[in-house]
Design an enzyme around this catalytic site. Structure first.
Site, PDB file in Angstrom:
ATOM      1  N   ASP A  33       0.855  -1.194   0.000  1.00 50.36           N
ATOM      2  CA  ASP A  33       0.000   0.000   0.000  1.00 50.36           C
ATOM      3  C   ASP A  33       0.889   1.242   0.000  1.00 50.36           C
ATOM      4  O   ASP A  33       1.875   1.290   0.746  1.00 50.36           O
ATOM      5  CB  ASP A  33      -0.916  -0.013   1.247  1.00 50.36           C
ATOM      6  CG  ASP A  33      -2.174   0.806   1.036  1.00 50.36           C
ATOM      7  OD1 ASP A  33      -2.046   2.005   0.693  1.00 50.36           O
ATOM      8  OD2 ASP A  33      -3.275   0.266   1.206  1.00 50.36           O
ATOM      9  N   GLY A  38      -5.203   5.100   2.078  1.00 51.27           N
ATOM     10  CA  GLY A  38      -5.347   4.146   3.184  1.00 51.27           C
ATOM     11  C   GLY A  38      -4.528   4.580   4.391  1.00 51.27           C
ATOM     12  O   GLY A  38      -3.908   5.642   4.397  1.00 51.27           O
ATOM     13  N   ASP A  57       4.135   1.374  -3.871  1.00 47.05           N
ATOM     14  CA  ASP A  57       3.190   1.764  -4.923  1.00 47.05           C
ATOM     15  C   ASP A  57       3.229   0.675  -5.985  1.00 47.05           C
ATOM     16  O   ASP A  57       4.246   0.484  -6.656  1.00 47.05           O
ATOM     17  CB  ASP A  57       3.629   3.111  -5.509  1.00 47.05           C
ATOM     18  CG  ASP A  57       2.649   3.613  -6.550  1.00 47.05           C
ATOM     19  OD1 ASP A  57       1.788   2.823  -7.005  1.00 47.05           O
ATOM     20  OD2 ASP A  57       2.747   4.798  -6.918  1.00 47.05           O
ATOM     21  N   ASN A 104       1.262  -5.232 -12.740  1.00 47.65           N
ATOM     22  CA  ASN A 104       2.244  -5.695 -11.747  1.00 47.65           C
ATOM     23  C   ASN A 104       1.626  -6.682 -10.762  1.00 47.65           C
ATOM     24  O   ASN A 104       2.272  -7.652 -10.349  1.00 47.65           O
ATOM     25  CB  ASN A 104       2.853  -4.503 -11.010  1.00 47.65           C
ATOM     26  CG  ASN A 104       3.780  -3.690 -11.915  1.00 47.65           C
ATOM     27  OD1 ASN A 104       4.419  -4.253 -12.812  1.00 47.65           O
ATOM     28  ND2 ASN A 104       3.839  -2.393 -11.697  1.00 47.65           N
ATOM     29  N   TYR A 150     -11.312   6.738 -13.521  1.00 43.57           N
ATOM     30  CA  TYR A 150     -11.657   5.566 -12.709  1.00 43.57           C
ATOM     31  C   TYR A 150     -12.370   4.514 -13.570  1.00 43.57           C
ATOM     32  O   TYR A 150     -11.927   3.369 -13.661  1.00 43.57           O
ATOM     33  CB  TYR A 150     -12.542   6.024 -11.558  1.00 43.57           C
ATOM     34  CG  TYR A 150     -12.824   4.972 -10.506  1.00 43.57           C
ATOM     35  CD1 TYR A 150     -11.793   4.366  -9.791  1.00 43.57           C
ATOM     36  CD2 TYR A 150     -14.134   4.592 -10.205  1.00 43.57           C
ATOM     37  CE1 TYR A 150     -12.058   3.417  -8.805  1.00 43.57           C
ATOM     38  CE2 TYR A 150     -14.405   3.651  -9.216  1.00 43.57           C
ATOM     39  CZ  TYR A 150     -13.372   3.066  -8.529  1.00 43.57           C
ATOM     40  OH  TYR A 150     -13.635   2.131  -7.551  1.00 43.57           O
ATOM     41  N   LYS A 154     -10.604   1.005 -14.726  1.00 42.58           N
ATOM     42  CA  LYS A 154     -11.118  -0.265 -14.174  1.00 42.58           C
ATOM     43  C   LYS A 154     -11.551  -1.185 -15.313  1.00 42.58           C
ATOM     44  O   LYS A 154     -11.397  -2.412 -15.220  1.00 42.58           O
ATOM     45  CB  LYS A 154     -12.280  -0.013 -13.220  1.00 42.58           C
ATOM     46  CG  LYS A 154     -11.863   0.559 -11.874  1.00 42.58           C
ATOM     47  CD  LYS A 154     -11.157  -0.485 -10.991  1.00 42.58           C
ATOM     48  CE  LYS A 154     -10.980   0.012  -9.567  1.00 42.58           C
ATOM     49  NZ  LYS A 154     -10.187  -0.912  -8.733  1.00 42.58           N
ATOM     50  N   ARG A 191     -17.527  10.877  -0.123  1.00 41.79           N
ATOM     51  CA  ARG A 191     -18.648  10.035  -0.541  1.00 41.79           C
ATOM     52  C   ARG A 191     -19.888  10.351   0.291  1.00 41.79           C
ATOM     53  O   ARG A 191     -19.806  10.927   1.387  1.00 41.79           O
ATOM     54  CB  ARG A 191     -18.280   8.563  -0.437  1.00 41.79           C
ATOM     55  CG  ARG A 191     -17.428   8.160  -1.623  1.00 41.79           C
ATOM     56  CD  ARG A 191     -17.152   6.691  -1.647  1.00 41.79           C
ATOM     57  NE  ARG A 191     -16.013   6.356  -0.829  1.00 41.79           N
ATOM     58  CZ  ARG A 191     -15.342   5.211  -0.953  1.00 41.79           C
ATOM     59  NH1 ARG A 191     -15.691   4.327  -1.837  1.00 41.79           N
ATOM     60  NH2 ARG A 191     -14.307   4.967  -0.179  1.00 41.79           N
TER      61      ARG A 191
HETATM   62  N1  UDP Z   1     -23.875  12.816  -3.140  1.00 45.01           N
HETATM   63  C1  UDP Z   1     -24.643  13.800  -2.534  1.00 45.01           C
HETATM   64  N2  UDP Z   1     -24.076  14.527  -1.526  1.00 45.01           N
HETATM   65  C2  UDP Z   1     -22.826  14.312  -1.070  1.00 45.01           C
HETATM   66  C3  UDP Z   1     -22.036  13.302  -1.675  1.00 45.01           C
HETATM   67  C4  UDP Z   1     -22.598  12.577  -2.725  1.00 45.01           C
HETATM   68  O1  UDP Z   1     -25.808  14.021  -2.901  1.00 45.01           O
HETATM   69  O2  UDP Z   1     -22.403  15.013  -0.129  1.00 45.01           O
HETATM   70  C5  UDP Z   1     -24.479  12.004  -4.208  1.00 45.01           C
HETATM   71  C6  UDP Z   1     -23.640  11.896  -5.470  1.00 45.01           C
HETATM   72  O3  UDP Z   1     -23.945  12.945  -6.367  1.00 45.01           O
HETATM   73  C7  UDP Z   1     -24.087  10.545  -6.008  1.00 45.01           C
HETATM   74  C8  UDP Z   1     -24.388   9.735  -4.752  1.00 45.01           C
HETATM   75  O4  UDP Z   1     -24.586  10.681  -3.723  1.00 45.01           O
HETATM   76  O5  UDP Z   1     -25.248  10.658  -6.778  1.00 45.01           O
HETATM   77  C9  UDP Z   1     -23.277   8.780  -4.355  1.00 45.01           C
HETATM   78  O6  UDP Z   1     -22.072   9.493  -4.377  1.00 45.01           O
HETATM   79  P1  UDP Z   1     -20.708   8.903  -3.860  1.00 45.01           P
HETATM   80  O7  UDP Z   1     -19.685   9.992  -4.013  1.00 45.01           O
HETATM   81  O8  UDP Z   1     -20.882   8.310  -2.517  1.00 45.01           O
HETATM   82  O9  UDP Z   1     -20.364   7.698  -4.817  1.00 45.01           O
HETATM   83  P2  UDP Z   1     -20.714   7.320  -6.343  1.00 45.01           P
HETATM   84  O10 UDP Z   1     -21.836   6.368  -6.232  1.00 45.01           O
HETATM   85  O11 UDP Z   1     -21.098   8.543  -7.108  1.00 45.01           O
HETATM   86  O12 UDP Z   1     -19.458   6.721  -6.846  1.00 45.01           O
END
Ligand code: UDP
Length: 318
Positions: A33, A38, A57, A104, A150, A154, A191
């Site tokens: 890591d 993390g 890394d 890797n 991302y 992926k 998130r």
């Molecule tokens: N979201 C929100 N308010 C926040 C953070 C996220 O309304 O403070 C919304 C974001 O626009 C998305 C959903 O919640 O529609 C989930 O966002 P997150 O960043 O958790 O992960 P994602 O599913 O988009 O990868």
């Protein structure tokens, strides 16, 4: 002596997986890591000779000579920023860890003749045009948008893993994680789960992006880790891809209501703009995981959220 290697093992899902591997009888887990997102603190419960903390890394090859002559039967590749805020901040690093880093990690699995489990994502479906999403859906991804670092990397990681399987017969299993939550998420990773909990606990309005009608489905981390464990250990799954998530779908606005209720505060919403390319819907079809892994989530959302709120309550007051 049974040894596994986990890239990204100091992260949120990775550290819970390390706990699970040790509980299941692995005598050693080597965690690679670079701590981009993390923390070694997540592994604090394990002695260093059992869980090796290797600052590395995986975009650079890891020299496996410290494990010379010792069998490694499992490599799990989880290293990558995973929250939209982190992968925007680390966009190029995200592209590399999922491309060079996956190469890797695959080479390590080949070197040891180990099984390889790739942590992929529901983002491979982009902003899906069908719902729920099954593994056979190819997705709707903007290749040059702000989430492409991302989503596309992926998708590349999945393609590369499948070619190692086809060319060398590497025992590869791919897991597409949908939204996962639980203790050890970072309170500042942007998130929706940590944002809403942190905001509710500190008496701030909950920031709902857009009209809040976009949907997500949330899987508690112990359920998620159980799926990884099954996918990593059951025989006869080489080359298979699985959705891992909770099929209970809800709007973000109703999720805000639930978090406010569980924290015990009135819901106050602050509307903010919807980020570009934010998927309107996301819900896994987990029929394949039910059938081949005998797995489905068992932790109800309210219970998982209570545990997560307790974790953040404790973290935010120390
Ligand atoms: N979201 C929100 N308010 C926040 C953070 C996220 O309304 O403070 C919304 C974001 O626009 C998305 C959903 O919640 O529609 C989930 O966002 P997150 O960043 O958790 O992960 P994602 O599913 O988009 O990868």
């Amino acid at each position: 002596m049974q040894t596994a290697i986990v890239t990204g093992g100091a992260g949120f899902i990775g550290s819970h997986l390390v706990d699970r591997l040790i509980a299941a009888g692995y005598s050693r887990v080597v965690v690679l890591d670079n701590l981009a997102t993390g923390s070694w603190e997540n592994l604090a419960g394990h002695p260093p000779e059992v869980v090796w903390r290797v600052p590395h890394d995986i975009c650079e090859p890891w020299d496996p000579s410290p494990l010379a002559g010792q069998p490694v039967d499992l490599v799990v590749h989880l290293a990558s920023p995973a929250s939209p805020v982190h992968y925007r901040r680390l966009a190029i690093e995200t592209l590399w860890v999922n491309s060079k880093g996956t190469g890797n990690a695959l080479d390590l699995a080949r070197h040891f003749g180990a099984r390889f489990v790739l942590g992929s994502t529901s983002e491979t479906y982009g902003d899906p045009l069908v719902s729920p999403q099954s593994e056979s859906y190819w997705g709707n991804v903007n290749p040059i948008g702000p989430r492409a670092c991302y989503d596309e990397s992926k998708r590349f990681a999945e393609a590369l893993s499948m070619e190692y399987h086809r060319r060398w017969g590497l025992d590869v299993r791919i897991l597409r994680f949908f939204n996962c939550y639980g203790p050890r998420m970072q309170s500042e990773d942007g998130r929706v789960v940590p944002n809403f909990i942190r905001q509710a606990l500190s008496g701030e309005p909950l920031t709902v992006y857009g009209d809040g009608r976009q949907t997500r489905s949330f899987c508690y981390v112990s359920d998620e880790v159980e799926a990884i464990w099954k996918a990593a250990t059951l025989p006869g799954l080489a080359g298979e891809v699985f959705n891992v998530g909770n099929p209970e779908e809800r709007t973000i606005l109703s999720f805000a209501e639930l978090v406010a209720n569980l924290v015990g505060v009135p819901l106050v919403v602050k509307a903010e703009p919807l980020p570009e390319d934010d998927p309107k819907t996301r819900c896994p079809d987990i029929a394949k995981a039910r059938r081949l892994l005998g797995w489905e989530p068992v932790v109800p959302l309210e219970e998982g959220l209570q545990r997560t709120i307790a974790y953040f309550r404790q973290r935010l007051t120390v």
